[in-house]
Scaffold this motif. Sequence first.
Motif, PDB file in Angstrom:
ATOM      1  N   ASN A  86      -0.713  -2.031   2.649  1.00  0.00           N
ATOM      2  CA  ASN A  86      -2.073  -1.521   2.835  1.00  0.00           C
ATOM      3  C   ASN A  86      -2.659  -1.944   4.170  1.00  0.00           C
ATOM      4  O   ASN A  86      -3.551  -1.282   4.703  1.00  0.00           O
ATOM      5  CB  ASN A  86      -2.961  -1.971   1.679  1.00  0.00           C
ATOM      6  CG  ASN A  86      -2.443  -1.443   0.348  1.00  0.00           C
ATOM      7  OD1 ASN A  86      -1.998  -0.308   0.268  1.00  0.00           O
ATOM      8  ND2 ASN A  86      -2.463  -2.274  -0.675  1.00  0.00           N
TER       9      ASN A  86
ATOM     10  N   MET B 124      -1.289  -1.636  -7.342  1.00  0.00           N
ATOM     11  CA  MET B 124      -0.942  -0.253  -7.692  1.00  0.00           C
ATOM     12  C   MET B 124       0.160   0.213  -6.740  1.00  0.00           C
ATOM     13  O   MET B 124       0.012   1.202  -6.033  1.00  0.00           O
ATOM     14  CB  MET B 124      -2.186   0.645  -7.609  1.00  0.00           C
ATOM     15  CG  MET B 124      -3.287   0.219  -8.584  1.00  0.00           C
ATOM     16  SD  MET B 124      -4.542   1.489  -8.867  1.00  0.00           S
ATOM     17  CE  MET B 124      -5.556   0.685 -10.145  1.00  0.00           C
TER      18      MET B 124
ATOM     19  N   PHE C  83      -6.997 -10.308   5.692  1.00  0.00           N
ATOM     20  CA  PHE C  83      -6.663  -9.050   5.046  1.00  0.00           C
ATOM     21  C   PHE C  83      -7.016  -7.800   5.851  1.00  0.00           C
ATOM     22  O   PHE C  83      -6.959  -6.705   5.347  1.00  0.00           O
ATOM     23  CB  PHE C  83      -7.335  -8.982   3.672  1.00  0.00           C
ATOM     24  CG  PHE C  83      -6.547  -8.150   2.739  1.00  0.00           C
ATOM     25  CD1 PHE C  83      -5.596  -8.716   1.938  1.00  0.00           C
ATOM     26  CD2 PHE C  83      -6.708  -6.777   2.724  1.00  0.00           C
ATOM     27  CE1 PHE C  83      -4.827  -7.929   1.118  1.00  0.00           C
ATOM     28  CE2 PHE C  83      -5.933  -5.990   1.909  1.00  0.00           C
ATOM     29  CZ  PHE C  83      -4.997  -6.562   1.102  1.00  0.00           C
TER      30      PHE C  83
ATOM     31  N   TYR D 231       0.853   3.086  -3.013  1.00  0.00           N
ATOM     32  CA  TYR D 231       0.608   2.642  -1.639  1.00  0.00           C
ATOM     33  C   TYR D 231       1.242   3.545  -0.583  1.00  0.00           C
ATOM     34  O   TYR D 231       0.753   3.629   0.528  1.00  0.00           O
ATOM     35  CB  TYR D 231       1.108   1.203  -1.426  1.00  0.00           C
ATOM     36  CG  TYR D 231       0.419   0.156  -2.276  1.00  0.00           C
ATOM     37  CD1 TYR D 231      -0.755   0.415  -2.969  1.00  0.00           C
ATOM     38  CD2 TYR D 231       0.951  -1.134  -2.381  1.00  0.00           C
ATOM     39  CE1 TYR D 231      -1.368  -0.556  -3.747  1.00  0.00           C
ATOM     40  CE2 TYR D 231       0.334  -2.110  -3.142  1.00  0.00           C
ATOM     41  CZ  TYR D 231      -0.816  -1.817  -3.828  1.00  0.00           C
ATOM     42  OH  TYR D 231      -1.413  -2.782  -4.587  1.00  0.00           O
TER      43      TYR D 231
ATOM     44  N   TYR E  23       0.870  -5.947  -0.896  1.00  0.00           N
ATOM     45  CA  TYR E  23      -0.426  -5.685  -0.254  1.00  0.00           C
ATOM     46  C   TYR E  23      -0.263  -5.482   1.256  1.00  0.00           C
ATOM     47  O   TYR E  23      -1.130  -4.890   1.898  1.00  0.00           O
ATOM     48  CB  TYR E  23      -1.416  -6.833  -0.534  1.00  0.00           C
ATOM     49  CG  TYR E  23      -1.194  -8.039   0.334  1.00  0.00           C
ATOM     50  CD1 TYR E  23      -1.815  -8.147   1.584  1.00  0.00           C
ATOM     51  CD2 TYR E  23      -0.335  -9.069  -0.058  1.00  0.00           C
ATOM     52  CE1 TYR E  23      -1.598  -9.239   2.393  1.00  0.00           C
ATOM     53  CE2 TYR E  23      -0.103 -10.153   0.745  1.00  0.00           C
ATOM     54  CZ  TYR E  23      -0.740 -10.245   1.972  1.00  0.00           C
ATOM     55  OH  TYR E  23      -0.501 -11.324   2.784  1.00  0.00           O
TER      56      TYR E  23
ATOM     57  N   ILE F  69      -9.359  -2.816  -7.034  1.00  0.00           N
ATOM     58  CA  ILE F  69      -8.703  -4.094  -6.752  1.00  0.00           C
ATOM     59  C   ILE F  69      -9.391  -4.822  -5.600  1.00  0.00           C
ATOM     60  O   ILE F  69      -9.934  -5.907  -5.780  1.00  0.00           O
ATOM     61  CB  ILE F  69      -7.208  -3.877  -6.467  1.00  0.00           C
ATOM     62  CG1 ILE F  69      -6.557  -3.251  -7.706  1.00  0.00           C
ATOM     63  CG2 ILE F  69      -6.545  -5.205  -6.114  1.00  0.00           C
ATOM     64  CD1 ILE F  69      -5.100  -2.925  -7.545  1.00  0.00           C
ATOM     65  N   TYR F  70      -9.399  -4.209  -4.416  1.00  0.00           N
ATOM     66  CA  TYR F  70      -9.943  -4.938  -3.259  1.00  0.00           C
ATOM     67  C   TYR F  70     -11.427  -5.217  -3.423  1.00  0.00           C
ATOM     68  O   TYR F  70     -11.930  -6.201  -2.900  1.00  0.00           O
ATOM     69  CB  TYR F  70      -9.649  -4.188  -1.964  1.00  0.00           C
ATOM     70  CG  TYR F  70      -8.174  -4.136  -1.709  1.00  0.00           C
ATOM     71  CD1 TYR F  70      -7.446  -5.311  -1.587  1.00  0.00           C
ATOM     72  CD2 TYR F  70      -7.488  -2.928  -1.640  1.00  0.00           C
ATOM     73  CE1 TYR F  70      -6.079  -5.290  -1.407  1.00  0.00           C
ATOM     74  CE2 TYR F  70      -6.122  -2.892  -1.447  1.00  0.00           C
ATOM     75  CZ  TYR F  70      -5.427  -4.074  -1.329  1.00  0.00           C
ATOM     76  OH  TYR F  70      -4.071  -4.058  -1.152  1.00  0.00           O
TER      77      TYR F  70
ATOM     78  N   LEU G 180      -7.607   2.603  -6.844  1.00  0.00           N
ATOM     79  CA  LEU G 180      -7.147   1.485  -6.010  1.00  0.00           C
ATOM     80  C   LEU G 180      -8.317   0.635  -5.513  1.00  0.00           C
ATOM     81  O   LEU G 180      -8.177  -0.569  -5.300  1.00  0.00           O
ATOM     82  CB  LEU G 180      -6.349   2.054  -4.829  1.00  0.00           C
ATOM     83  CG  LEU G 180      -5.586   1.098  -3.937  1.00  0.00           C
ATOM     84  CD1 LEU G 180      -4.727   0.137  -4.745  1.00  0.00           C
ATOM     85  CD2 LEU G 180      -4.713   1.878  -2.970  1.00  0.00           C
TER      86      LEU G 180
END
Lengths: 321, 321
Positions: free
Chosen positions: B34, B233, B47, B237, B31, A252-253, A249
């Motif tokens: 997350n 993904m 974010f 999560y 997202y 991605i970020y 994971l």
Amino acid sequence: MYLVEGTITLKLPESSNDVLLKNLYLSCDPYMRNRMSKFDGPEIEGFHAYTPASPLAGIGVAKVVESGNPDYKEGDLVWGITKWEEYSLVPSTQIVFKIEHTDVPLSYYTGILGMPGITAYAGFFEIGSPKKGDNVFVSAASGAVGQLVGQFAKLTGCYVVGSAGSKEKVDLLKSKLGFDEAFNYKEESDLDAALKRYFPEGIDIYFDNVGGKTLDAVLLNLKVHARIPSCGMISQYNLTQHEGVTNLLNLIYKRVRIEGFVVTDYYHLYPKFLEFLLPHIREGKIVYVEDIAEGLENGPAALVGLFSGHNVGKQVVIVAR
Amino acid sequence: MYLVEGTITLKLPESSNDVLLKNLYLSCDPYMRNRMSKFDGPEIEGFHAYTPASPLAGIGVAKVVESGNPDYKEGDLVWGITKWEEYSLVPSTQIVFKIEHTDVPLSYYTGILGMPGITAYAGFFEIGSPKKGDNVFVSAASGAVGQLVGQFAKLTGCYVVGSAGSKEKVDLLKSKLGFDEAFNYKEESDLDAALKRYFPEGIDIYFDNVGGKTLDAVLLNLKVHARIPSCGMISQYNLTQHEGVTNLLNLIYKRVRIEGFVVTDYYHLYPKFLEFLLPHIREGKIVYVEDIAEGLENGPAALVGLFSGHNVGKQVVIVAR
């Protein structure tokens, strides 16, 4: 693996285009393990599964005894795909390059000046896209490829840390191969913590030779836009059930690129690579550590030793000098 | 998540540079899950982890009520990062783009013409490097991003197969969204076998929205030089312990590139993207499926529904029309 003795006639078969080679140095390489299993990957020159009861094949340095191909003549030194035997008859297409420079040890053409050398060069420079100041981590760092990646990283002005499997190798990395830091992964119960210790700001390039748990820990310690040239996963080759990598994971970020590569795709860079590397070797600015097994009869143990980290540096088998 | 009612004065604080927005459409995006956990990733605009007892933040379409920034004026329609509330006071830097084209549904700016749209565009074209004839696989294929990737692949002349989690979605992929084939991954006990059925020659591009087991099966079915834009993904999560991916060794022999990306790195492509996409939408050559939840009070269930695949198409919450 077992040793077979026999008698052959040292003569090229009539109207053959092949090349008869006297083998000098044989290269022990981790990928050879994969050729001992059913291999369902793509066709790569010289990379199909081994045929039981036939000689092993691999990279070697050899001298031409007789040639059916006008590009090679008796006495030429070459490196390419040959067999684990004293003399081999091979198609000339298996020769990768003729050896032009003999003021350096011939065995180097199984390592620093051969396949592992271009592997390190292409993986680090072409896929790793290094820049001055990057934080670089190399696993199997004292191995045939790793020790060069570390030295290439230092030449580029990077901070480089290597992991290896013994105190002797760790000392070698720091004292002889110029790594800024090195650690014994077998003594780290928490690889994530070890990486955080050496890379408090994270990793820009991870040159992956081992895969598995080390890769998983690296994924927790990457900087944004990190690159992972995926060169090998030796920790997995002997496992029936591969270890699961759980931290993807982070790709991605952190916008990370993992790229697998096979050195044969980069052989066209060989002349440029030699031009870059030979002066550094001659001036002693890049060094290379080899682990030499004397005699073909000691080849099997040398090859198997790669997978328990028995070798210190590039594992070579001398068939003849 | 809970609903809080209260009274506010619809007035920009004195000498504020912020923008007062009336929220119209809110985007439900994976997202956001997350941001509900401790997030130790890099700083990305908008974010960071959510603050408990504060409104959720996310992408939305809104109308400017009052502006302290000369770039925006009352009545402007914008999309960007806003909060899950009827009216929001946000720094003008959170506005991503002013909406110029209103002959298409405004809700589209949460999806096909907004963040998921550029995500699909950048991931497929910039990272996937598609060419005519490529075999493309898309997971979560009927979702906000996946349905566009499939249509972009068809426009490029690729063969495209999608996976989704219900018969309804699979039918939608084949009948409305132009996928060549689609399958319900919940009905496949062996994902590897399913992929071999649809891709007997292997996959050139896997647009990964789900990670985990699907990624692991894809790794067994890649062609040489395959590309994997790693977009999300979602299968991972909600897991405390992430699934292990065991087939990464295939990256090497197949020379595969996996590249994670975050759409904010590609917002500079937005004008080019609009120029490409708007004519296709107007001519009906690209369609878009939305799943609309009516009213802010239905937002929490809509957002949670993403993680059990409740939504069919892009999940939007209408706050006001």
